[in-house]
Design a protein around this motif. Structure first.
Motif, PDB file in Angstrom:
ATOM      1  N   ASP A   1       0.840  -1.292   0.147  1.00 41.24           N
ATOM      2  CA  ASP A   1       0.056   0.116  -0.082  1.00 41.24           C
ATOM      3  C   ASP A   1       0.884   1.325  -0.101  1.00 41.24           C
ATOM      4  OD1 ASP A   1      -2.418   1.462   0.425  1.00 41.24           O
ATOM      5  OD2 ASP A   1      -1.779   1.954   2.349  1.00 41.24           O
ATOM      6  N   ARG A   2       1.899   1.174   0.932  1.00 36.65           N
ATOM      7  CA  ARG A   2       2.734   2.125   0.858  1.00 36.65           C
ATOM      8  C   ARG A   2       4.393   1.780   0.721  1.00 36.65           C
ATOM      9  NH1 ARG A   2       2.445   6.952   4.942  1.00 36.65           N
ATOM     10  NH2 ARG A   2       2.587   5.292   6.390  1.00 36.65           N
TER      11      ARG A   2
ATOM     12  N   ARG B   1       1.633   6.997  -1.591  1.00 37.77           N
ATOM     13  CA  ARG B   1       2.287   5.630  -1.714  1.00 37.77           C
ATOM     14  C   ARG B   1       3.612   5.637  -0.908  1.00 37.77           C
ATOM     15  NH1 ARG B   1      -1.874   2.588  -2.319  1.00 37.77           N
ATOM     16  NH2 ARG B   1      -2.971   2.998  -4.090  1.00 37.77           N
TER      17      ARG B   1
END
Length: 283
Positions: A90-91, A114
């Motif tokens: 997700d990041r 991100r």
């Protein structure tokens, strides 16, 4: 070797080093357009974090794209995003070195949500429009005046700054990029020359690759923690220029590694890895 497909269909490879705790660290090499092998394991940083080293398109184990124009830095941002999606993150924590920091900051400007943490190692300044003068480079070079190789290298540097530098002169200034000009540094310089895709590098910074005003505006709102690490004697990115890069972010720390050149993980691996581990693990 693991790989994934870029949006234009080019097959891109990456290398996984270490099994350290915490989320992986995505590493973008410089050159520009140099295979990630020259990064090694970043001085042993793989003991603290699992490193994901991307071979940019046309370098290392990655395929050559059908369209050479796709080597342009702003277009390569899509490859970084495709890698994130491939890894299911997700990041991601992101590290760029030298010319690879142009890619890292453009990714951060385009996809700020991100990025968890951003580390810029001896950063290039092209994407953010910072100017480094010949006088700054000469002043930085003079810090090495006591070293035995200095007279020949400094004469070559003066030729380069005056616009008279040929291939021999650019090779002669090599010692300035390392904190110690020893056998390890010589081997690293020689190997690095074989890793670079010169044709791709010529396109990387071509027209429209950078929009410094837009990038600076986006970075002014970037909320994630940033580390800018400079080498005290780095001819490519003298510490004053690195400080200007750090000032573009709301939450950036500037670290100047003593007696380090453009590849600080080679000059003092323990200091480099401690600095990076502290930044990446900070609450």
């Amino acid at each position: 070797m693991p790989s994934f497909t870029a949006p234009d269909g080019t097959r891109l490879a990456y290398h996984v080093l270490g099994d350290g705790d915490g989320p992986p660290l995505i590493c973008l090499p410089g050159g520009p357009m140099q295979a990630s092998a020259y990064l090694g394991d970043l001085g042993g940083l793989s003991a603290a974090r699992r490193l994901i080293l991307l071979d940019l398109r046309g370098t290392g184990a990655s395929a050559v794209p059908e369209d050479p124009a796709s080597y342009r830095c702003d277009l390569v941002v899509a490859d970084v995003e495709a890698l994130r999606e491939h890894l299911g993150l997700d990041r991601m924590d992101l590290l760029g070195h030298s010319a690879g920091t142009n890619l890292a900051v453009q990714y951060a400007a385009r996809h700020p949500e991100r990025v968890g943490r951003l580390a810029l190692i001896t950063p290039s300044v092209r994407a953010v429009g910072v100017t480094i003068t010949g006088e700054q480079r000469v002043a930085t070079a003079r810090l090495r005046a006591a070293e035995p190789w200095f007279p020949e290298a400094f004469a070559a540097l003066e030729a380069v700054v005056a616009g008279r530098g040929d291939d021999a002169a650019f090779r002669a200034i090599g010692p300035f990029f390392y904190g110690r000009w020893d056998d390890v540094a010589r081997a690293h310089r020689d190997a690095g020359e074989t890793y670079r895709n010169e044709a791709a590098g010529a396109v990387f910074a071509s027209e429209d690759a950078f929009d410094p005003d837009a990038t600076r505006a986006a970075l002014a709102a970037f909320g994630a923690p940033v580390l800018v690490l400079a080498g005290e004697t780095d001819l490519n990115t003298p510490p004053p220029a690195a400080a200007e890069v750090a000032a573009l972010f709301p939450h950036a720390d500037l670290t100047v590694q003593a007696a380090a050149g453009h590849f600080p993980w080679l000059d003092d691996p323990a200091r480099f890895t401690a600095t990076l581990a502290s930044f990446l693990d900070r609450a």
